[in-house]
Design an enzyme around this catalytic site. Structure first.
Site, PDB file in Angstrom:
ATOM      1  N   LYS A  17       0.855  -1.202   0.000  1.00  0.00           N
ATOM      2  CA  LYS A  17       0.000   0.000   0.000  1.00  0.00           C
ATOM      3  C   LYS A  17       0.882   1.239   0.000  1.00  0.00           C
ATOM      4  O   LYS A  17       1.917   1.270   0.667  1.00  0.00           O
ATOM      5  CB  LYS A  17      -0.902  -0.037   1.234  1.00  0.00           C
ATOM      6  N   SER A  39      -9.745   1.862   2.854  1.00  0.00           N
ATOM      7  CA  SER A  39      -8.861   2.606   1.971  1.00  0.00           C
ATOM      8  C   SER A  39      -7.851   1.726   1.228  1.00  0.00           C
ATOM      9  O   SER A  39      -7.307   2.149   0.221  1.00  0.00           O
ATOM     10  CB  SER A  39      -8.104   3.672   2.763  1.00  0.00           C
ATOM     11  N   SER A  45     -10.026  -0.392   7.049  1.00  0.00           N
ATOM     12  CA  SER A  45      -9.400  -0.190   5.735  1.00  0.00           C
ATOM     13  C   SER A  45      -8.706  -1.405   5.134  1.00  0.00           C
ATOM     14  O   SER A  45      -8.316  -1.368   3.967  1.00  0.00           O
ATOM     15  CB  SER A  45      -8.396   0.968   5.798  1.00  0.00           C
TER      16      SER A  45
END
Lengths: 95, 488
Positions: free
Chosen positions: B79, B154, B178
């Site tokens: 990420k 996210s 997330s």
């Protein structure tokens, strides 16, 4: 309830944000809605409840004061938007 | 079957026995990326050249008979809020568009020591603020099961990359759901570890008392494998806990006899999608048939979770994001006349709408005169939420809930109504507030063919309990074997 334009401007100033008139109007309504929702917490009596800021109840973590390698000046400055003679360069602070 | 379709635990042995090479595997993954990436957009940055170099180096090591790490030769996507030295780390924000990390996050050091291969940085909601991946400065990621649908957020890029076979493993971060909510939306496995189990050093801070890094994988065993590598104490993160890290794959050997699974009555509430409800209830039945005991429990303060979160997380964020002032790194506006104006213009031009909105909420909640009414009140209710779990775990070993109240929604559906967007985190948020671990895994598909996620929550540092239940469920169902048909 929507926030007043003055409130939005005050908070934006604290947060170092410059908002357009359109953003101010939008945030006044949206923040108002969110704050109304958050007020739900008032239903609860928390007078005798301790606050939790850390879930595992961690206390201060200390370490020996030893000198260890760290990033060099070049690496630290490598992402600077502006630099000069090994310093970060910013707009004039003192008149 | 293509190599990119396989799981890490299937590939690890093949690589060590030299049935396949990491070079071949990494090429296969990049071939898949070239096929589908322009439709899905999982990545912000890809580094094929470096990945292939690293893969070849690991192949040489294996060939020489040198000892190699647990994930030797396995491609991993990271990420884009986790720092890899020398690689762009943007948090999907304009303000960090050109930021090159000068150091590695601890999880990156650990993955490197395990001989994993980094393939790229995945897309996310800007600064991890969002549940849909729509707030990314670089454009949205799309759900591989339906390209008009959000992948969740996210960590949407990581979830979509795993679901569409653009990577073998991925890391995400979870502040209010997330990792778990995008895992649910994309039909993959996502684990948020206990707060303090994985070092946060080198994770760009959003809400420091809630953030945790964790795995997004194709199945439960892969999540356990990745946890084996990333978990553990780190002197560079004073909130990481010094505890004996188990071999997480050990817990997968046990059955479900004697396991008590708590079903909170607050879960099957109004607003819960009927298809989600019926699939989650179906999963309960499967677990019961496998020998687990279902027990009724109550988490009475669940309904206050979102309100608490949307005070604490933005408050911490408003402080953490104060560092983006255009002085030391990141974007700087060239329109300012003095220093104060430089801060304001830099931040106003550099941050997107959702980030500004949350900075505003947090600044308001912490401002003089409001601190007690908002922030302190939220910290006190956080205590009540944590106590709910402490009480529930006296009766149950793990707690079962849906991961999200609905399957993935359409792109654009909730962007104009932030509160509606926030409500999609209702089942995941309380785990972050209490610091407990949670896993999401697929438990069915709705009529539109979109995945539905099941969430299991455990006691602090009892990841093994939720992995064990998840693994047993997965072994007896076929949901994780389905793949989205993304057309070339």
């Amino acid at each position: 309830m929507a926030l007043s334009k003055k409130d939005v401007e005050y908070v934006a100033e604290l947060a170092r944000l410059e908002l357009t008139d359109q953003e101010k109007e939008k945030y006044a309504i949206q923040l108002g809605k969110i704050l109304d929702y958050i007020c739900k917490l008032k239903e609860l009596d928390t007078q005798n409840i301790e606050p939790t800021s850390h879930v595992l109840g961690l206390e201060n973590v200390m370490r020996e004061d030893e000198v260890k390698p760290s990033l060099g000046q070049d690496e630290i400055l490598s992402n600077a938007p502006q630099k000069e003679d090994g310093y970060f360069k910013v707009k004039k602070v003192i008149e | 079957m293509e190599l990119y379709e396989l799981k890490a635990h299937e590939l690890v042995d093949k690589l060590k026995k030299r049935e396949i090479s990491s070079g071949e595997l990494t090429k296969s993954v990049f071939l898949r990326i070239e096929e589908v990436e322009d439709k899905i957009h999982s990545f912000v940055t890809l580094d094929k050249e470096q990945a292939l170099k690293n893969a070849e180096a690991i192949d040489k090591k294996i060939k020489k008979g040198n000892s190699v790490g647990a994930l030797a030769g396995i491609p991993v996507a990271i990420k884009d809020n986790i720092c890899i030295k020398g690689v762009r780390t943007t948090c999907s924000s304009k303000i960090l568009e050109n930021f090159i990390a000068p150091y590695n996050a601890t999880v990156i050091e650990k993955l490197r020591a395990s001989d994993a291969v980094f393939i790229g940085k995945t897309n996310m909601d800007e600064f991890a603020m969002g549940s849909s991946c729509e707030t990314s400065f670089f454009g949205e990621t799309r759900n591989p099961w339906d390209l008009d649908t959000i992948p969740g957020g996210s960590s949407g890029g990581s979830a979509a990359a795993v679901a569409s076979d653009e990577t073998i493993l991925a890391l995400g971060s979870d502040t209010g759901g997330s990792i778990r909510q995008p895992a649910s939306c994309c039909g993959v496995v996502g684990l948020k570890p206990t707060y303090g189990a994985v070092s946060r050093f080198g994770l760009v801070a959003f809400a420091s008392s809630l953030d945790q890094i964790g795995p997004l994988t194709k199945d439960v065993k892969d999540a356990a494998l990745l946890m084996n590598v990333i978990a553990g104490h780190d002197k560079k993160d004073s909130t990481s806990v010094d505890y004996k890290v188990p071999d997480f794959t050990d817990s997968l050997k046990d059955g479900l006899k004697g396991v008590k699974i708590g079903i909170p009555k607050e879960c099957f509430i109004e607003g819960l999608d009927k298809e989600v409800e019926s699939h989650v209830k179906g999963a309960m039945k499967v677990l019961e048939q496998m020998g687990a005991t279902l027990v009724d429990i109550s988490l009475p303060h669940t309904e206050y979770g979102i309100a608490v979160y949307y005070i604490i997380a933005p408050s911490e964020a408003s402080a953490n994001l104060a560092r983006y002032d255009g002085v030391k790194y990141g974007y700087r506006s060239d329109k300012a006349k003095d220093l104060l104006e430089s801060y304001k213009k830099t931040r106003s031009e550099g941050f997107g709408q959702e980030v500004k909105r949350r900075i505003m909420i947090g600044t308001y909640a912490l401002s003089s005169g409001y601190y007690d009414a908002y922030y302190l009140k939220a910290l006190k209710v956080r205590t009540l939420i944590k106590k709910d779990f402490d009480d529930a775990f006296k009766k149950a070993d793990v707690i079962l809930t849906p991961t999200a109240p609905t399957a993935a929604f359409k792109i654009g559906e909730k962007t104009e109504d932030p509160l509606q967007m926030y409500l999609s985190d209702i089942f995941t948020i309380t785990a972050n507030l209490a610091g407990i671990p949670g896993i999401s895994l697929p438990c069915g598909f709705n009529k539109k063919g979109l995945p539905i996620g099941l969430q299991l929550l455990g006691k602090h540092f009892c990841e093994e309990d939720i992995l064990r239940v998840a693994y047993n469920y997965e072994k007896n169902t076929d949901w994780h074997k389905k793949s989205p048909k993304v057309k070339k």
